[in-house]
Design a protein around this motif. Structure first.
Motif, PDB file in Angstrom:
ATOM      1  N   ILE A  88       0.841  -1.203   0.000  1.00 57.24           N
ATOM      2  CA  ILE A  88       0.000   0.000   0.000  1.00 57.24           C
ATOM      3  C   ILE A  88       0.873   1.248   0.000  1.00 57.24           C
ATOM      4  N   LYS A  89       1.960   1.220   0.740  1.00 58.78           N
ATOM      5  CA  LYS A  89       2.844   2.375   0.852  1.00 58.78           C
ATOM      6  C   LYS A  89       3.433   2.761  -0.501  1.00 58.78           C
ATOM      7  N   TRP A  90       3.873   1.767  -1.274  1.00 59.41           N
ATOM      8  CA  TRP A  90       4.589   2.070  -2.512  1.00 59.41           C
ATOM      9  C   TRP A  90       3.690   2.060  -3.745  1.00 59.41           C
ATOM     10  N   LEU A  91       2.598   1.275  -3.744  1.00 61.87           N
ATOM     11  CA  LEU A  91       1.782   1.130  -4.954  1.00 61.87           C
ATOM     12  C   LEU A  91       0.320   1.499  -4.763  1.00 61.87           C
ATOM     13  N   GLY A  92      -0.087   1.846  -3.547  1.00 62.20           N
ATOM     14  CA  GLY A  92      -1.481   2.204  -3.334  1.00 62.20           C
ATOM     15  C   GLY A  92      -2.401   1.041  -3.660  1.00 62.20           C
ATOM     16  N   ASN A  93      -3.431   1.308  -4.466  1.00 58.69           N
ATOM     17  CA  ASN A  93      -4.382   0.246  -4.845  1.00 58.69           C
ATOM     18  C   ASN A  93      -4.118  -0.284  -6.247  1.00 58.69           C
ATOM     19  N   LYS A  94      -2.898  -0.113  -6.744  1.00 58.19           N
ATOM     20  CA  LYS A  94      -2.575  -0.584  -8.086  1.00 58.19           C
ATOM     21  C   LYS A  94      -2.506  -2.105  -8.154  1.00 58.19           C
ATOM     22  N   VAL A  95      -2.237  -2.738  -7.035  1.00 59.87           N
ATOM     23  CA  VAL A  95      -2.129  -4.198  -6.990  1.00 59.87           C
ATOM     24  C   VAL A  95      -3.147  -4.738  -6.001  1.00 59.87           C
ATOM     25  N   GLY A  96      -3.855  -5.782  -6.408  1.00 58.11           N
ATOM     26  CA  GLY A  96      -4.795  -6.440  -5.508  1.00 58.11           C
ATOM     27  C   GLY A  96      -4.061  -7.432  -4.617  1.00 58.11           C
ATOM     28  N   VAL A  97      -4.077  -7.195  -3.312  1.00 53.83           N
ATOM     29  CA  VAL A  97      -3.339  -8.023  -2.353  1.00 53.83           C
ATOM     30  C   VAL A  97      -4.325  -8.769  -1.466  1.00 53.83           C
ATOM     31  N   LYS A  98      -4.183 -10.090  -1.420  1.00 58.42           N
ATOM     32  CA  LYS A  98      -5.003 -10.945  -0.575  1.00 58.42           C
ATOM     33  C   LYS A  98      -4.152 -11.480   0.567  1.00 58.42           C
ATOM     34  N   THR A  99      -4.619 -11.377   1.808  1.00 59.27           N
ATOM     35  CA  THR A  99      -3.898 -11.902   2.961  1.00 59.27           C
ATOM     36  C   THR A  99      -4.737 -12.965   3.650  1.00 59.27           C
ATOM     37  N   LEU A 100      -4.068 -14.043   4.054  1.00 65.54           N
ATOM     38  CA  LEU A 100      -4.719 -15.101   4.826  1.00 65.54           C
ATOM     39  C   LEU A 100      -4.181 -15.034   6.242  1.00 65.54           C
ATOM     40  N   GLN A 101      -4.930 -14.385   7.123  1.00 63.99           N
ATOM     41  CA  GLN A 101      -4.498 -14.203   8.501  1.00 63.99           C
ATOM     42  C   GLN A 101      -4.875 -15.415   9.341  1.00 63.99           C
ATOM     43  N   THR A 102      -4.347 -15.451  10.558  1.00 58.70           N
ATOM     44  CA  THR A 102      -4.673 -16.524  11.492  1.00 58.70           C
ATOM     45  C   THR A 102      -6.131 -16.428  11.917  1.00 58.70           C
ATOM     46  N   ARG A 103      -6.844 -17.544  11.845  1.00 57.29           N
ATOM     47  CA  ARG A 103      -8.258 -17.565  12.201  1.00 57.29           C
ATOM     48  C   ARG A 103      -8.504 -18.582  13.308  1.00 57.29           C
ATOM     49  N   SER A 104      -9.627 -18.436  13.943  1.00 58.23           N
ATOM     50  CA  SER A 104     -10.045 -19.387  14.974  1.00 58.23           C
ATOM     51  C   SER A 104     -11.450 -19.861  14.661  1.00 58.23           C
ATOM     52  N   GLY A 105     -11.818 -20.990  15.227  1.00 59.13           N
ATOM     53  CA  GLY A 105     -13.140 -21.531  14.988  1.00 59.13           C
ATOM     54  C   GLY A 105     -13.098 -22.822  14.210  1.00 59.13           C
ATOM     55  N   SER A 106     -14.207 -23.503  14.182  1.00 54.62           N
ATOM     56  CA  SER A 106     -14.277 -24.812  13.534  1.00 54.62           C
ATOM     57  C   SER A 106     -14.205 -24.720  12.019  1.00 54.62           C
ATOM     58  N   ASN A 107     -14.599 -23.580  11.452  1.00 54.30           N
ATOM     59  CA  ASN A 107     -14.607 -23.431   9.990  1.00 54.30           C
ATOM     60  C   ASN A 107     -13.391 -22.675   9.475  1.00 54.30           C
ATOM     61  N   ALA A 108     -12.361 -22.497  10.313  1.00 55.09           N
ATOM     62  CA  ALA A 108     -11.204 -21.699   9.912  1.00 55.09           C
ATOM     63  C   ALA A 108     -10.506 -22.301   8.693  1.00 55.09           C
ATOM     64  N   ALA A 109     -10.277 -23.618   8.711  1.00 54.26           N
ATOM     65  CA  ALA A 109      -9.576 -24.265   7.600  1.00 54.26           C
ATOM     66  C   ALA A 109     -10.383 -24.166   6.305  1.00 54.26           C
ATOM     67  N   ASP A 110     -11.714 -24.364   6.383  1.00 58.68           N
ATOM     68  CA  ASP A 110     -12.551 -24.259   5.182  1.00 58.68           C
ATOM     69  C   ASP A 110     -12.552 -22.842   4.631  1.00 58.68           C
ATOM     70  N   ASN A 111     -12.600 -21.851   5.513  1.00 59.43           N
ATOM     71  CA  ASN A 111     -12.592 -20.464   5.063  1.00 59.43           C
ATOM     72  C   ASN A 111     -11.259 -20.103   4.410  1.00 59.43           C
ATOM     73  N   ASP A 112     -10.163 -20.602   4.972  1.00 62.37           N
ATOM     74  CA  ASP A 112      -8.862 -20.366   4.361  1.00 62.37           C
ATOM     75  C   ASP A 112      -8.798 -20.972   2.968  1.00 62.37           C
ATOM     76  N   ARG A 113      -9.343 -22.171   2.850  1.00 63.69           N
ATOM     77  CA  ARG A 113      -9.319 -22.851   1.553  1.00 63.69           C
ATOM     78  C   ARG A 113     -10.152 -22.079   0.522  1.00 63.69           C
ATOM     79  N   LYS A 114     -11.304 -21.583   0.921  1.00 64.75           N
ATOM     80  CA  LYS A 114     -12.143 -20.812   0.003  1.00 64.75           C
ATOM     81  C   LYS A 114     -11.457 -19.517  -0.411  1.00 64.75           C
ATOM     82  N   ASP A 115     -10.836 -18.832   0.553  1.00 61.88           N
ATOM     83  CA  ASP A 115     -10.153 -17.580   0.231  1.00 61.88           C
ATOM     84  C   ASP A 115      -8.989 -17.827  -0.723  1.00 61.88           C
ATOM     85  N   PHE A 116      -8.254 -18.897  -0.491  1.00 60.61           N
ATOM     86  CA  PHE A 116      -7.100 -19.183  -1.346  1.00 60.61           C
ATOM     87  C   PHE A 116      -7.555 -19.577  -2.747  1.00 60.61           C
TER      88      PHE A 116
END
Length: 900
Positions: free
Chosen positions: A352-380
């Motif tokens: 964001i600092k160097w390119l602003g919104n010129k590049v679409g960046v997806k982050t997979l942060q640490t999640r909790s809960g029973s559906n965390a693994a499924d949500n990570d898989r869907k996001d990826f």
């Protein structure tokens, strides 16, 4: 539906004066009749007039790219259609607890220009889906590149008045321009729709720039069949343009780094971007498709990587003309960045600092809960399938395990064009599950980032290199035979004076350096001296308390350590070593140590081990430093490997010195960490930053502080180097002071000395050029410790000012940098070892060998501490150092100081 005909309109009821009557809507007679017949024949012609309007790119965010698809009940859906969205209006809104804009759009097909829908979308959000009819829509990105906007205008046939503001959507028309001059003399009526096409495409003539009679190059060009293209940026119009090297100078076009980034890169960063580009584009060698950027901390490895990513996303050296239109999709489309979980937000912030919104960046942060693994898989999967929404995905190393099923797909390597691994020394273990998952994926290009690629031995170095460029160094067995065995034997003290072994080891070291330097770039942070304020390094040897010495001796006695045996010490319990390290910090840690509780608590009297508040030499020195620094405006960073030590220091800050602080350790979540760093760097009310070296020592930028105290050492020099690099970084405005606390004569010093061996090996193999002394570089092949030194690990030296200084030299400690020591032993010692000699001669020769080993050890240690001034505070308390804080504090608990 043709505009010249109208369908049948059924009768409709119409009320007049309260009565319902049927009314008929007459069809419009807007057709042309010739010979009592309506003939509709449309002929399209192409206007080749070169009448391209001037586009003013200062008005951005007027056109955007939109993805759409037909509604479907399929489980795995992808966006298969692209469109252009004309933004009629926008308003600020909050969606998913983040600020966005709600856009009112008219969407047109990106190929035909046909109108698709009118609807509202949320920008820069991967979860919001708009609906219109039988279609689903999602925002992709704003069009900001000049050529993208021109292409959109051509497709939509926008009428742009040169005198009016370009991209003024409200005043523009996108309907077909039908000629009013109709020739009715023919039997067919011709309506002409003008479509503007760049005439230069047809008139472009390409001349192969080859020398006369160079038939070989002419034949290469004919076989390549690459159509001429043009670079994204004109290097002649950019001051100090950064132009990448061409693989084929006759067919490739110029790849010019975006001046937005190239103008802010420092010289060593420009060199780094060129080096990475040459490796990943196979310019160095067809066998090399990856590189290892081994620069030390603070040189901008993240910025260099982002520059390369942005360049490859937008540009390619082999641009072609497709359907009379330039293909500028770039060399890569998808980038996967793998880093420690603590650095995910750092990477996102840097993009964001160097390119602003010129590049679409997806982050997979640490999640909790029973559906965390499924949500990570869907996001990826969303990242992999959305072609134009996200170009970069940032995940942690641990997340690879939960996404293993996706990484194992046969098509995965085709979807990710570039892999970037930050802190890549985490991949040093060949048995690591994470490494095996990554190795099974045939990534086209790889970039590894680490300031410490060699931490322990050459086998770890081979593991990293073989993952980066498989097979570049042969098999592991051949690497051991060709490099590890001869280099290790040459470093062994028992073979040090056998000429053939030493020469072979030196020869293989040079060969390994030459081979790996093709894809490894190493620079030290000495480069930053011209850009950053000065930095002062201090190694402070603290006098142990009587209680520390007493407890350590009792533990060694009760543990039955045979210090006379060189073989027993290395194999002894690591728990005992950890316990001795904790006692160097403070005996307060004794009762909570698991090794002590299980092995020693029953046999050692606890009454003697009750410690006072500051029953530690290092705690007393820290207390004196805090007292003096608190009178200044400087901020302090305090780092330790143990959270229990941080607890004690925290109480010292809170109750005795009353200094405000923030703390970052393993219990702090990833979402909270950026806020803590920001508070320390910006808030004048936060004085100290307590940091756990292993959980937060990588990638943090703590430039708000300029005094860093490393309270304890780690066997791994990389951890300490990472920790000490937190404050002397880009953005630092004040002079920096680094204090490294070591308990004199105890295991603390042994750890410090063992670190030197590993750092020495790293400098040698990575061809570190900071030391230009040829003799000193030759000494780098010598090992510092013999087997005799290993048994010394559990020996306490009570009456030493500094055991480390004893190994360096025997100077008076008067603050003068000692001169080099000459080696007075003959150079032909190794020859005499191979000949028959008498007993008296052997005794004399053995003494000479021992003297030479001692001198060699001193020479290597001296090279590692080169440039330090030596201050003996036991004999002279009034030494004047550069740091005014050290001059003013109480120095009764300091025995020796090394200053640089």
């Amino acid at each position: 539906m043709n505009s010249l005909t109208r369908p049948f309109v059924p009768p409709q009821k119409k009320k007049e004066n309260g009565e319902s009557k049927l009314s008929y809507r007459k069809p419009l007679n807007n057709g042309f009749k010739l010979n009592n017949q309506s003939k509709i024949a449309v002929k399209r012609t192409i206007d080749l007039t070169d009448d391209t309007p001037n586009f003013n790119l200062s008005h951005v965010n007027k056109i955007c790219s939109v993805l759409y698809r037909k509604k479907s009940n399929k489980k795995n859906k992808s966006w298969g259609l692209d469109g252009y969205g004309i933004i009629l209006s926008s308003s600020d809104t909050t969606y998913d607890f983040q600020s966005h804009k709600k856009l009112v759009l008219k969407v047109y097909n990106s190929e035909t220009g046909n109108f698709i829908a009118s609807l509202s979308l949320i920008d820069n959000n991967d979860t919001y889906i708009g609906h219109y009819g039988n279609f689903e829509f999602q925002f992709s990105h704003y069009l900001t590149i000049e050529e993208d906007i021109k292409r959109a205008n051509d497709v939509l046939n926008m009428k742009v008045n040169k005198k009016s503001t370009p991209l003024d959507v409200e005043d523009s028309s996108f309907e077909a321009n039908l000629s009013d001059n109709v020739d009715t003399s023919n039997n067919e009526i011709q309506f002409i729709k003008k479509t503007k096409v760049d005439k230069s495409i047809f008139d472009h003539k390409f001349v192969v720039p080859v020398k006369k009679n160079n038939l070989k190059k002419m034949e290469e060009y004919k076989q390549s069949k690459v159509l001429p293209g043009k670079p994204l940026f004109d290097k002649n119009k950019i001051p100090n343009a950064l132009v990448m090297k061409k693989q084929n100078e006759y067919t490739d076009i110029d790849v010019v780094v975006d001046p937005l980034l190239s103008q802010i890169l420092r010289p060593h960063q420009r060199q780094g971007v060129e080096f990475m580009y040459n490796c990943v584009m196979n310019i160095v060698s067809p066998k090399i498709s990856g590189c290892l950027l081994a620069d030390e901390m603070g040189l901008g490895k993240t910025l260099m990587s982002i520059t390369l990513i942005w360049t490859l996303l937008k540009q390619s050296p082999t641009a072609k003309l497709i359907n009379n239109r330039m293909n500028d999709t770039g060399e890569i489309k998808k980038v996967l960045i793998v880093c420690p979980v603590t650095l995910i937000n750092n990477w996102r912030t840097e993009f964001i600092k160097w390119l602003g919104n010129k590049v679409g960046v997806k982050t997979l942060q640490t999640r909790s809960g029973s559906n965390a693994a499924d949500n990570d898989r869907k996001d990826f999967e969303s990242f992999l399938n959305l072609q134009k929404v996200y170009q970069v995905c940032i995940i942690s190393y641990e997340k690879i395990l939960s996404l293993k099923s996706i990484f194992e797909l046969n098509t995965f390597s085709d979807k990710v064009d570039l892999l970037v691994c930050d802190e890549a020394h985490k991949l040093k273990n060949n048995n690591s599950k994470i490494l095996q998952i990554l190795k099974n994926v045939d990534f086209k290009r790889k970039i590894l980032l680490t300031g410490t690629p060699i931490q322990n031995d050459l086998q770890e170095f081979f593991t990293i290199c073989d993952f980066l460029n498989p097979g570049i160094l042969g098999t592991l067995n051949s690497f051991k035979k060709n490099y590890i065995v001869p280099i290790t034997r040459a470093r062994n003290t028992e073979s040090r004076y056998i000429k053939e072994i030493v020469e072979l080891g030196e020869q293989q070291s040079e060969e390994l350096i030459n081979e790996t330097s093709k894809f490894i770039l190493r620079r030290t942070n000495e480069i930053l001296n011209k850009f950053l304020p000065p930095k002062r390094d201090y190694i402070i040897f603290c006098k142990p308390t009587e209680n520390q010495l007493l407890i350590s001796e009792q533990i060694l006695n009760k543990s039955d350590v045979d210090t006379s045996s060189a073989s027993s010490a290395p194999s002894f319990s690591l728990g005992l070593i950890t316990l001795l390290k904790k006692i160097c910090n403070t005996p307060k840690l004794l009762q909570s140590d698991s090794y002590y509780q299980s092995n020693l608590q029953r046999v050692m009297p606890t009454s003697q081990h009750k410690s006072s508040e500051l029953d530690s030499g290092k705690l007393r020195v820290l207390d004196a430093l805090l007292k003096e620094i608190s009178t200044t405006s400087d901020k302090i960073v305090i780092i330790s490997n143990y959270t229990q030590t941080l607890d004690i220091i925290q109480d010292l800050l809170r109750y005795k010195h009353r200094l405000s602080f923030v703390r970052l350790d393993g219990s702090i979540s990833g979402k909270e960490r950026p806020g803590l760093v920001k508070d320390f760097n910006t808030s004048p009310h936060v004085k100290c930053f307590l940091l756990s070296a292993k959980s937060g020592g990588m990638g943090l930028n703590l430039i708000g502080g300029n005094r860093l105290i490393l309270f304890d050492n780690d066997w791994n020099p990389a951890i300490d180097q990472q920790a000490m690099g937190r404050v002397h970084r880009d953005g630092q405005k004040k002079e920096c002071f680094i204090y490294r606390l070591v308990t004199a004569g105890m295991i603390d010093e042994k750890i410090l000395q063992r670190q030197v061996t590993k750092i020495n090996l790293s400098k040698k193999i990575l061809n570190d050029q900071t030391n230009n002394n040829k003799k000193g570089n030759e000494k780098n092949n010598s090992d510092i410790f013999t087997t005799e030194d290993l048994k010394d690990l559990f020996t306490i030296k009570k009456n030493t000012r500094s055991n480390t200084h004893d190994l360096i030299c025997d100077c008076l400690g008067d603050g003068i940098i000692p001169h080099g020591m000459e080696d007075d032993v003959e150079d032909d010692v190794e020859l005499k070892l191979n000949t028959f000699i008498s007993g008296n001669q052997a005794e004399s020769l053995i003494q000479k060998i021992q003297d030479k080993e001692k001198l060699d050890k001193q020479e290597v240690m001296k090279q590692c501490f080169k440039g330090f001034r030596h201050f003996d505070l036991c004999h002279k308390k009034e030494h004047k150092l550069i740091d005014p804080v050290l001059n003013n504090i109480k120095r009764d608990d300091i025995t020796f100081i090394l200053e640089k």
